[in-house]
Design an enzyme around this catalytic site. Structure first.
Site, PDB file in Angstrom:
ATOM      1  N   ASP A  22       0.876  -1.163   0.000  1.00  0.00           N
ATOM      2  CA  ASP A  22       0.000   0.000   0.000  1.00  0.00           C
ATOM      3  C   ASP A  22       0.921   1.223   0.000  1.00  0.00           C
ATOM      4  OD1 ASP A  22      -2.168   1.705   0.257  1.00  0.00           O
ATOM      5  OD2 ASP A  22      -2.725   1.024   2.264  1.00  0.00           O
ATOM      6  N   ASP A  24      -0.067   5.092   1.010  1.00  0.00           N
ATOM      7  CA  ASP A  24      -0.291   5.988   2.143  1.00  0.00           C
ATOM      8  C   ASP A  24      -0.407   5.196   3.443  1.00  0.00           C
ATOM      9  OD1 ASP A  24      -0.373   8.145   0.341  1.00  0.00           O
ATOM     10  OD2 ASP A  24      -2.510   7.837  -0.005  1.00  0.00           O
ATOM     11  N   GLU A  30       0.754   9.413   6.161  1.00  0.00           N
ATOM     12  CA  GLU A  30      -0.628   9.572   5.727  1.00  0.00           C
ATOM     13  C   GLU A  30      -1.202  10.814   6.393  1.00  0.00           C
ATOM     14  OE1 GLU A  30      -4.234   6.503   5.022  1.00  0.00           O
ATOM     15  OE2 GLU A  30      -3.151   6.274   6.898  1.00  0.00           O
ATOM     16  N   TYR A  35      -5.844  14.026   1.893  1.00  0.00           N
ATOM     17  CA  TYR A  35      -5.144  13.336   0.815  1.00  0.00           C
ATOM     18  C   TYR A  35      -3.782  13.969   0.562  1.00  0.00           C
ATOM     19  CZ  TYR A  35      -9.863  11.670   0.005  1.00  0.00           C
ATOM     20  OH  TYR A  35     -11.102  11.117   0.180  1.00  0.00           O
ATOM     21  N   CYS A 105      -6.327   3.232  -7.738  1.00  0.00           N
ATOM     22  CA  CYS A 105      -7.762   3.275  -7.998  1.00  0.00           C
ATOM     23  C   CYS A 105      -8.251   4.656  -7.598  1.00  0.00           C
ATOM     24  CB  CYS A 105      -8.495   2.198  -7.202  1.00  0.00           C
ATOM     25  SG  CYS A 105     -10.285   2.274  -7.487  1.00  0.00           S
ATOM     26  N   ARG A 115     -10.890  -1.024  -6.135  1.00  0.00           N
ATOM     27  CA  ARG A 115     -10.636  -0.356  -4.859  1.00  0.00           C
ATOM     28  C   ARG A 115     -10.302  -1.389  -3.784  1.00  0.00           C
ATOM     29  NH1 ARG A 115     -10.714   4.363  -2.835  1.00  0.00           N
ATOM     30  NH2 ARG A 115     -11.336   4.593  -0.678  1.00  0.00           N
ATOM     31  N   LYS A 116      -9.152  -1.218  -3.118  1.00  0.00           N
ATOM     32  CA  LYS A 116      -8.802  -2.127  -2.034  1.00  0.00           C
ATOM     33  C   LYS A 116      -9.878  -2.046  -0.950  1.00  0.00           C
ATOM     34  CE  LYS A 116      -4.616  -0.419  -1.202  1.00  0.00           C
ATOM     35  NZ  LYS A 116      -5.084   0.363  -0.196  1.00  0.00           N
TER      36      LYS A 116
END
Length: 142
Positions: A22, A24, A30, A35, A105, A115-116
Site C-alpha cells: 500500500d 499511504d 498519511e 489526501y 484506484c 478499490r482495495k
C-alpha cells in the site's frame, strides 16, 4: 499438512514471490482525513527507502497498489498523482531499490472492483506480470 507460521513463510520468500505494498500509511506519512495531493505533501517514512532496497533483492516483483479517492473527489489532479508516483519511483531507484509498477484506484465507490480491499488492482498486476502467483504473495497495508 501443518500450518505454516509467519517465520516459515518469510524464510521461503525468493524471487518467485511478489510483494504488494500500500502507499499511504505504509510508504509515506498519511494525512489524517485528507489526501496527499502534491509531491510537496509527500514524505517517506524513515527507513522505507532502505527497506524497499532489501525487498528488491528478495522479491521477484514489488508492486504498489493504492486507493486514491481524492482523484474522484476532484482534490487530487491526475497530473499531480503522476508527478508523485514518478518522484517516488525516482527516489526508490536512487536508494538502490525497485518498484515494478504502481497501480491506483481513483474511484469513489467502495464497491469498485479495483478499490482495495477488492482484488482488481492485484488482478491487473497479474495480467501485466503473468508470473505472479497469488499463493506466493505478501500484501502490506494499513
Amino acid at each position: 499438512m501443518p500450518e505454516l507460521q509467519k517465520d516459515d513463510i518469510l524464510q521461503s520468500v525468493d524471487k518467485s514471490w511478489t510483494l504488494f505494498l500500500d502507499r499511504d500509511g505504509v510508504i509515506n506519512d498519511e494525512k489524517h482525513l485528507a489526501y496527499i495531493n502534491t509531491w510537496d505533501e509527500f514524505s517517506f517514512y524513515p527507513g522505507v527507502l532502505e527497506a524497499i532496497k532489501i525487498f528488491a533483492q528478495k522479491f521477484g516483483r514489488t508492486i504498489i497498489i493504492t486507493n486514491q479517492r481524492g482523484i474522484a473527489r476532484g482534490l487530487t489532479l491526475p497530473e499531480n498523482l503522476t508527478i508523485i508516483h514518478d518522484n517516488l519511483q525516482s527516489e526508490v531507484v536512487k536508494a538502490g531499490g525497485r518498484i515494478d509498477k504502481i497501480y491506483f484506484c481513483g474511484d469513489n465507490d467502495d464497491n469498485s472492483s479495483h478499490r482495495k480491499p477488492n482484488t482488481g488492482m492485484g488482478l491487473q498486476a497479474q495480467t501485466d506480470f503473468p508470473e505472479i502467483n497469488f499463493t506466493k504473495t505478501i500484501m502490506v497495508g494499513n
